[in-house]
Enzyme design. Structure first.
Site, PDB file in Angstrom:
ATOM      1  N   ASP A  18       1.155  -0.911  -0.233  1.00 55.76           N
ATOM      2  CA  ASP A  18       0.385   0.566   0.184  1.00 55.76           C
ATOM      3  C   ASP A  18       0.768   1.255   0.331  1.00 55.76           C
ATOM      4  O   ASP A  18       2.311   1.255   0.112  1.00 55.76           O
ATOM      5  CB  ASP A  18      -1.302   0.089   1.403  1.00 55.76           C
ATOM      6  CG  ASP A  18      -2.105   1.319   0.600  1.00 55.76           C
ATOM      7  OD1 ASP A  18      -2.403   1.371   0.081  1.00 55.76           O
ATOM      8  OD2 ASP A  18      -1.863   1.505   2.247  1.00 55.76           O
ATOM      9  N   ASP A  20      -0.562   4.909   0.581  1.00 53.93           N
ATOM     10  CA  ASP A  20      -0.614   5.615   1.167  1.00 53.93           C
ATOM     11  C   ASP A  20      -0.985   6.009   2.886  1.00 53.93           C
ATOM     12  O   ASP A  20      -1.767   4.185   3.399  1.00 53.93           O
ATOM     13  CB  ASP A  20      -1.665   6.728   1.175  1.00 53.93           C
ATOM     14  CG  ASP A  20      -2.145   8.036   1.858  1.00 53.93           C
ATOM     15  OD1 ASP A  20      -1.228   8.509   2.413  1.00 53.93           O
ATOM     16  OD2 ASP A  20      -3.203   9.263   2.274  1.00 53.93           O
TER      17      ASP A  20
END
Length: 340
Positions: A18, A20
């Site tokens: 991932d 953010d």
């Protein structure tokens, strides 16, 4: 090298990561993330997977390079690309598809060999067989209405994700899930979703990596998307503290949202994996009210394992675990978890 000292990443041939909250927060790097990644990508390929369909992968890649990520075996995959790949397997090359959202949606369709059309390019003679709906700052009422019209007429409806909100510098704003909800008021149809926590984005990322399920690990900071999605895709996962989900969220996670491993940051890939223990060894215990109490001073990694082990054991046995945010926030501070 013994199993107890083997870096977690050495057990895998690919990483789906991932962005953010794990690699960066807005324009700034999560402390230590890029240094850890530069070590990881020197030996294992990484696919950065994001639900954000508005930005093209090249723009995200530019951001990562600007933060200091070195050229290596890494790539960026988005939910818009996964949506386009889904349609490419069902439509003839060049088929017109209505693209709603940021520029990443249209680019994903073009990359997949389909023809993206904006709402202003539609005409009464254009046979549009599908629509991809993603978030974008300029999405209009006219576009949402057109999605509804096409879906009512039988077009394939693909949503890049159903995130209800998106974080901005001014707070939470309506996400693609809210926009999809607006369209759903016009039709009983349900869109096919390709973003997290559905498996499609993870499967697409894994196809880019060229790895089997048991040789791939997912890293993320959201239990309800990254970790739940990894489980739906049949993949191991490592949850990272300090992002969207808290220590309390991890402790109270339902079984289908629990990670295989947990860590304080991406450096966890370069260390032996932290996971649920067989027993807590008297490091922590529950008070009569169900509050978690630390009984022994140990290193943060060991304490984290003991805390999560006791919490999950308690919940799995149907016993009470006190949901006192102040207690769990204090534990985060004691563990040295850094929050923005």
């Amino acid at each position: 090298m013994s199993a107890a000292s083997t870096p977690l990443v050495a057990n895998y041939r690919g990483v789906i990561c991932d962005l953010d909250g794990v690699v960066y927060r807005g324009s700034k790097e999560v402390p230590g993330a890029i240094a850890a990644l530069n070590t990881v990508v020197a030996g294992v390929p990484v696919a950065f997977a994001t639900n954000n369909a508005s930005r093209p992968p090249a723009a995200v890649g530019h951001h990562l390079r600007r933060l200091g990520l070195e050229p290596a075996a890494w790539s960026v995959v988005t939910s818009a690309q996964a949506a386009a790949a889904y349609l490419a397997g069902r439509l003839s090359p060049g088929t017109p598809v209505l693209a709603v959202g940021g520029p990443g949606v249209a680019e994903g369709l073009t990359e997949a060999g389909l023809t993206p059309l904006g709402v202003t390019e539609l005409s009464g003679t254009t046979a549009v067989e599908a629509v991809v709906q993603g978030a974008g700052q300029e999405v209009s009422w006219r576009e949402l209405a057109e999605v509804g019209y096409l879906v009512q007429a039988g077009a394939i409806w693909v949503a890049t994700n159903l995130d209800a909100t998106i974080p901005t510098s001014r707070g939470q704003a309506p996400g693609n899930g809210a926009l999809v909800g607006a369209v759903r008021t016009t039709t009983p149809a349900v869109p096919h979703v390709t973003g997290k926590p559905d498996a499609a984005l993870f499967d697409f990322a894994r196809s880019r990596l060229g790895t089997e399920r048991d040789a791939t690990i997912v890293v993320g900071d959201r239990l309800e998307t990254d970790i739940a999605g990894a489980r739906s895709a049949g993949l191991d996962s490592m949850f990272v503290l300090g992002g969207s989900s808290t220590l309390q969220d991890l402790a109270f996670a339902e079984k289908n949202s629990r990670p295989t491993y947990f860590a304080f940051g991406l450096c966890g890939l370069l260390q032996p994996g932290l996971r649920r223990l067989e027993q807590t060894d008297g490091i922590v215990d529950l008070t009569p009210t169900g509050a978690l109490a630390v009984l022994e001073a140990v290193e943060p990694q060991r304490l984290l394992q003991a805390v999560i082990t006791l919490a999950w054991d308690t919940l799995d046995r149907g016993r009470t675990l006190l949901e006192d945010q102040a207690v769990w926030t204090d534990l985060e501070h004691r563990l040295g978890v850094i929050r923005p």
